[in-house]
Design an enzyme around this catalytic site. Structure first.
Site, mmCIF file in Angstrom:
data_model
loop_
_atom_site.group_PDB
_atom_site.id
_atom_site.type_symbol
_atom_site.label_atom_id
_atom_site.label_comp_id
_atom_site.label_asym_id
_atom_site.label_seq_id
_atom_site.Cartn_x
_atom_site.Cartn_y
_atom_site.Cartn_z
ATOM 1 N N GLU A 26 0.869 -1.180 0.000
ATOM 2 C CA GLU A 26 0.000 0.000 0.000
ATOM 3 C C GLU A 26 0.904 1.228 0.000
ATOM 4 O O GLU A 26 2.020 1.176 0.531
ATOM 5 C CB GLU A 26 -0.916 -0.003 1.236
ATOM 6 C CG GLU A 26 -0.180 0.198 2.517
ATOM 7 C CD GLU A 26 -0.824 -0.488 3.715
ATOM 8 O OE1 GLU A 26 -1.730 -1.319 3.539
ATOM 9 O OE2 GLU A 26 -0.393 -0.189 4.831
ATOM 10 N N TYR B 36 5.906 0.995 -9.423
ATOM 11 C CA TYR B 36 5.222 -0.287 -9.194
ATOM 12 C C TYR B 36 4.483 -0.754 -10.460
ATOM 13 O O TYR B 36 4.493 -1.933 -10.780
ATOM 14 C CB TYR B 36 4.248 -0.171 -8.017
ATOM 15 C CG TYR B 36 4.935 0.042 -6.681
ATOM 16 C CD1 TYR B 36 6.012 -0.762 -6.297
ATOM 17 C CD2 TYR B 36 4.504 1.026 -5.799
ATOM 18 C CE1 TYR B 36 6.643 -0.570 -5.071
ATOM 19 C CE2 TYR B 36 5.127 1.215 -4.572
ATOM 20 C CZ TYR B 36 6.197 0.422 -4.222
ATOM 21 O OH TYR B 36 6.815 0.612 -3.008
#
Ligand SMILES: CC(C)(COP(=O)(O)OP(=O)(O)OC[C@H]1O[C@@H](n2cnc3c(N)ncnc32)[C@H](O)[C@@H]1OP(=O)(O)O)[C@@H](O)C(=O)NCCC(=O)NCCS
Length: 172
Positions: free
Chosen positions: A126, A138
């Protein structure tokens, strides 16, 4: 006569397990980056303890010039998931592939020596919705967004973006 300085040696970037001797450099990198998690030293010692549960994988990126720590990651293993808790590369070494090398090494760590999955099916994480650099990183590594936690972070209050990466064995 003018003496010539030794040419600076260039080594390939090395990814290896983090040790307690790396912690001063690891914590200095984290402290220099507002977006990186700022863990107390005790949290790193727990991460390095091989008998602590949950088990963690902690890696550092070394080099290529000064042979010092230029990046690191920590992930905890919560089978069938691994949670990427922290990844950071020093500001002067960013955008040179070190983050990707660290992440690739994590994926290799969660596969056994035959290249088959050892129980970890996905890597999750997260991050703050405003961290555009990490979001781009990411996504480029193969993560997909799979949820939002509203107002999850404090100071400042902000949503968390949840992401997951499927760990695929090298061989079917
Ligand atoms: C996120 C972070 C670890 C990336 O490390 P890095 O070594 O700079 O990343 P890489 O060089 O391996 O980048 C791989 C790819 O990610 C993407 N990427 C990385 N930084 C990017 C940026 N600033 N903008 C856009 N895309 C970016 C690109 O696709 C890049 O490939 P390319 O350079 O061939 O285009 C680094 O920016 C960092 O330490 N940020 C601060 C701490 C942080 O936010 N950590 C994550 C939350 S815990």
């Amino acid at each position: 006569m003018k003496s010539l300085a030794e040419p600076e040696q260039i080594h390939p970037v090395q990814i290896r397990q983090m040790t307690a001797a790396d912690l001063a450099q690891v914590m200095a990198i984290a402290a220099s980056l507002p977006e990186a998690p700022h863990w107390p030293e005790s949290a790193y010692h727990t991460a390095l303890n091989p008998v602590a549960t949950p088990r963690r994988i902690a890696l550092v990126a070394i080099g290529p010039q000064k042979q010092d720590v230029q990046g690191f990651l920590v992930a905890r293993l919560l089978l069938p998931q691994a949670e990427l808790e922290s990844i950071a590369v020093s500001a002067g070494s960013q955008r040179r592939g070190l983050g990707r090398l660290l992440f690739d090494a994590l994926v290799n760590e969660v596969l056994d020596s035959d290249g088959l999955n050892s129980g970890i099916l996905e890597i999750v994480l997260e991050l703050r919705a405003s961290n555009r650099t990490a979001l781009a990183f990411y996504h480029s590594a193969g993560f997909a967004q799979n949820g939002i936690r509203r107002a999850y972070y404090a100071d400042p209050v902000e949503d968390a973006v949840l992401m997951r990466f499927s760990v695929r064995p090298h061989r079917p």
